[in-house]
Motif scaffolding. Sequence first.
Motif, PDB file in Angstrom:
ATOM      1  N   PRO A  11       0.828  -1.215   0.000  1.00 26.10           N
ATOM      2  CA  PRO A  11       0.000   0.000   0.000  1.00 26.10           C
ATOM      3  C   PRO A  11       0.854   1.253   0.000  1.00 26.10           C
ATOM      4  O   PRO A  11       1.946   1.287   0.551  1.00 26.10           O
ATOM      5  N   ASP A  12       0.358   2.270  -0.617  1.00 19.66           N
ATOM      6  CA  ASP A  12       1.044   3.545  -0.692  1.00 19.66           C
ATOM      7  C   ASP A  12       0.713   4.352   0.569  1.00 19.66           C
ATOM      8  O   ASP A  12      -0.431   4.771   0.762  1.00 19.66           O
ATOM      9  N   PRO A  13       1.708   4.611   1.452  1.00 25.30           N
ATOM     10  CA  PRO A  13       1.423   5.318   2.706  1.00 25.30           C
ATOM     11  C   PRO A  13       0.840   6.708   2.475  1.00 25.30           C
ATOM     12  O   PRO A  13      -0.047   7.145   3.221  1.00 25.30           O
ATOM     13  N   SER A  14       1.328   7.410   1.456  1.00 21.46           N
ATOM     14  CA  SER A  14       0.820   8.758   1.224  1.00 21.46           C
ATOM     15  C   SER A  14      -0.651   8.734   0.822  1.00 21.46           C
ATOM     16  O   SER A  14      -1.434   9.596   1.231  1.00 21.46           O
ATOM     17  N   ARG A  15      -1.009   7.724   0.025  1.00 21.45           N
ATOM     18  CA  ARG A  15      -2.413   7.605  -0.379  1.00 21.45           C
ATOM     19  C   ARG A  15      -3.279   7.253   0.826  1.00 21.45           C
ATOM     20  O   ARG A  15      -4.378   7.786   0.992  1.00 21.45           O
ATOM     21  N   ARG A  16      -2.761   6.364   1.682  1.00 20.78           N
ATOM     22  CA  ARG A  16      -3.514   5.977   2.871  1.00 20.78           C
ATOM     23  C   ARG A  16      -3.698   7.184   3.792  1.00 20.78           C
ATOM     24  O   ARG A  16      -4.771   7.388   4.357  1.00 20.78           O
ATOM     25  N   ASN A  17      -2.647   7.999   3.941  1.00 19.35           N
ATOM     26  CA  ASN A  17      -2.751   9.184   4.786  1.00 19.35           C
ATOM     27  C   ASN A  17      -3.773  10.171   4.233  1.00 19.35           C
ATOM     28  O   ASN A  17      -4.520  10.791   4.989  1.00 19.35           O
ATOM     29  N   GLU A  18      -3.785  10.345   2.922  1.00 19.13           N
ATOM     30  CA  GLU A  18      -4.736  11.275   2.316  1.00 19.13           C
ATOM     31  C   GLU A  18      -6.168  10.771   2.483  1.00 19.13           C
ATOM     32  O   GLU A  18      -7.093  11.557   2.736  1.00 19.13           O
ATOM     33  N   GLN A  19      -6.355   9.468   2.365  1.00 19.30           N
ATOM     34  CA  GLN A  19      -7.690   8.898   2.575  1.00 19.30           C
ATOM     35  C   GLN A  19      -8.141   9.120   4.017  1.00 19.30           C
ATOM     36  O   GLN A  19      -9.299   9.467   4.262  1.00 19.30           O
ATOM     37  N   SER A  20      -7.229   8.936   4.960  1.00 14.80           N
ATOM     38  CA  SER A  20      -7.562   9.148   6.372  1.00 14.80           C
ATOM     39  C   SER A  20      -7.882  10.614   6.628  1.00 14.80           C
ATOM     40  O   SER A  20      -8.836  10.944   7.338  1.00 14.80           O
ATOM     41  N   ARG A  21      -7.089  11.508   6.057  1.00 18.77           N
ATOM     42  CA  ARG A  21      -7.310  12.939   6.250  1.00 18.77           C
ATOM     43  C   ARG A  21      -8.680  13.350   5.696  1.00 18.77           C
ATOM     44  O   ARG A  21      -9.431  14.081   6.358  1.00 18.77           O
ATOM     45  N   GLY A  50     -13.215   6.338  11.364  1.00 20.56           N
ATOM     46  CA  GLY A  50     -12.577   5.022  11.368  1.00 20.56           C
ATOM     47  C   GLY A  50     -11.067   5.087  11.567  1.00 20.56           C
ATOM     48  O   GLY A  50     -10.333   4.274  11.007  1.00 20.56           O
ATOM     49  N   VAL A  51     -10.613   6.065  12.365  1.00 17.09           N
ATOM     50  CA  VAL A  51      -9.184   6.199  12.648  1.00 17.09           C
ATOM     51  C   VAL A  51      -8.988   6.303  14.160  1.00 17.09           C
ATOM     52  O   VAL A  51      -9.947   6.450  14.913  1.00 17.09           O
ATOM     53  N   GLY A  52      -7.733   6.236  14.595  1.00 18.46           N
ATOM     54  CA  GLY A  52      -7.434   6.408  15.998  1.00 18.46           C
ATOM     55  C   GLY A  52      -7.311   7.875  16.372  1.00 18.46           C
ATOM     56  O   GLY A  52      -7.028   8.726  15.515  1.00 18.46           O
ATOM     57  N   LYS A  53      -7.524   8.187  17.658  1.00 17.23           N
ATOM     58  CA  LYS A  53      -7.413   9.584  18.103  1.00 17.23           C
ATOM     59  C   LYS A  53      -6.028  10.153  17.812  1.00 17.23           C
ATOM     60  O   LYS A  53      -5.894  11.327  17.452  1.00 17.23           O
ATOM     61  N   GLN A  54      -5.006   9.329  17.982  1.00 17.02           N
ATOM     62  CA  GLN A  54      -3.649   9.829  17.784  1.00 17.02           C
ATOM     63  C   GLN A  54      -3.397  10.245  16.339  1.00 17.02           C
ATOM     64  O   GLN A  54      -2.564  11.113  16.073  1.00 17.02           O
ATOM     65  N   ARG A  58      -2.027  13.930  15.556  1.00 17.23           N
ATOM     66  CA  ARG A  58      -0.770  14.063  14.826  1.00 17.23           C
ATOM     67  C   ARG A  58      -0.848  15.197  13.808  1.00 17.23           C
ATOM     68  O   ARG A  58       0.159  15.826  13.485  1.00 17.23           O
ATOM     69  N   TRP A  59      -2.051  15.491  13.310  1.00 18.01           N
ATOM     70  CA  TRP A  59      -2.221  16.508  12.269  1.00 18.01           C
ATOM     71  C   TRP A  59      -2.852  17.795  12.773  1.00 18.01           C
ATOM     72  O   TRP A  59      -2.666  18.855  12.181  1.00 18.01           O
ATOM     73  N   TRP A  60      -3.654  17.724  13.843  1.00 18.37           N
ATOM     74  CA  TRP A  60      -4.357  18.903  14.342  1.00 18.37           C
ATOM     75  C   TRP A  60      -4.240  18.994  15.860  1.00 18.37           C
ATOM     76  O   TRP A  60      -4.328  17.979  16.558  1.00 18.37           O
ATOM     77  N   PRO A  61      -4.064  20.198  16.399  1.00 22.14           N
ATOM     78  CA  PRO A  61      -3.894  20.346  17.841  1.00 22.14           C
ATOM     79  C   PRO A  61      -5.205  20.358  18.634  1.00 22.14           C
ATOM     80  O   PRO A  61      -5.186  20.208  19.854  1.00 22.14           O
ATOM     81  N   VAL A  66      -9.493  21.031  13.501  1.00 20.37           N
ATOM     82  CA  VAL A  66     -10.042  20.039  12.568  1.00 20.37           C
ATOM     83  C   VAL A  66     -11.269  20.617  11.854  1.00 20.37           C
ATOM     84  O   VAL A  66     -11.404  20.515  10.633  1.00 20.37           O
ATOM     85  N   VAL A  67     -12.154  21.227  12.622  1.00 19.03           N
ATOM     86  CA  VAL A  67     -13.379  21.781  12.047  1.00 19.03           C
ATOM     87  C   VAL A  67     -13.043  22.906  11.069  1.00 19.03           C
ATOM     88  O   VAL A  67     -13.670  23.033  10.009  1.00 19.03           O
ATOM     89  N   PHE A  68     -12.033  23.710  11.388  1.00 15.97           N
ATOM     90  CA  PHE A  68     -11.642  24.784  10.487  1.00 15.97           C
ATOM     91  C   PHE A  68     -11.139  24.234   9.161  1.00 15.97           C
ATOM     92  O   PHE A  68     -11.514  24.714   8.092  1.00 15.97           O
ATOM     93  N   ASP A  69     -10.307  23.192   9.203  1.00 11.80           N
ATOM     94  CA  ASP A  69      -9.833  22.581   7.963  1.00 11.80           C
ATOM     95  C   ASP A  69     -10.985  21.940   7.191  1.00 11.80           C
ATOM     96  O   ASP A  69     -11.018  21.975   5.959  1.00 11.80           O
ATOM     97  N   SER A  70     -11.933  21.352   7.918  1.00 14.77           N
ATOM     98  CA  SER A  70     -13.109  20.776   7.271  1.00 14.77           C
ATOM     99  C   SER A  70     -13.921  21.867   6.583  1.00 14.77           C
ATOM    100  O   SER A  70     -14.387  21.699   5.445  1.00 14.77           O
ATOM    101  N   PHE A  71     -14.065  22.994   7.259  1.00 14.13           N
ATOM    102  CA  PHE A  71     -14.785  24.143   6.712  1.00 14.13           C
ATOM    103  C   PHE A  71     -14.098  24.664   5.459  1.00 14.13           C
ATOM    104  O   PHE A  71     -14.747  24.930   4.446  1.00 14.13           O
TER     105      PHE A  71
END
Length: 205
Positions: A11-21, A50-54, A58-61, A66-71
């Motif tokens: 699996p491509d880690p970068s693709r997996r990270n983007e899917q999680s994000r 479907g991800v862990g809290k960590q 790791r990406w948002w404080p 998180v909500v701002f990036d979603s917005f």
Amino acid sequence: MAAVARQQNAPDPSRRNEQSRTAILTAAGELVAEIGFGKLTIEKIAARAGVGKQTIYRWWPSKGAVVFDSFLAANENASGSLALPDTGDLTEDLRTLLRGTVLELADPAFNRTGRALAAEVLTDPDLLREYRERLLDPLLEVTRDRLRAAREAGQLRADADLDLAVELLYGPLYYRWLHGLGSLDADYADQVAAALLSAFGTTGG
């Protein structure tokens, strides 16, 4: 050959990270709309995505970040770039800009998330800085650029204060939106545009 095949099928880690994000941002947007910002937690976002809290931390404080990036992600998908209309007709361009703004403010999906963020930036200096750098300041700058072009074309007075003009454009709309005063519609947008032109316009423009 077997080792090469395993490497190609890995699996491509970068693709997996983007899917999680993407899943996290989608989950945050959905949950704010469903339960509101106050009841939202990182745990609920993680469970929905479907991800862990960590992974989130790791990406948002914070959940506000998180909500701002979603917005931002939803806003980019809906409206594209911040470029303002420039047809050469300042009156129509201002009407187009402000009518689009009132439509966005009246959108229930925008309204709930936008109000949550407006409240959160008052108590979170880091989030306020992100909001200024990534959304508000770029919007104000492109608006000043459009008004500067109008001033150079003789459509605004040569002594027009562009910072004040920008505030006069957006301020009334956001004041009504935040406080629930009066209606936010195309007629009001046109009135605000007319008020700006009355204050700073020229007869020839």
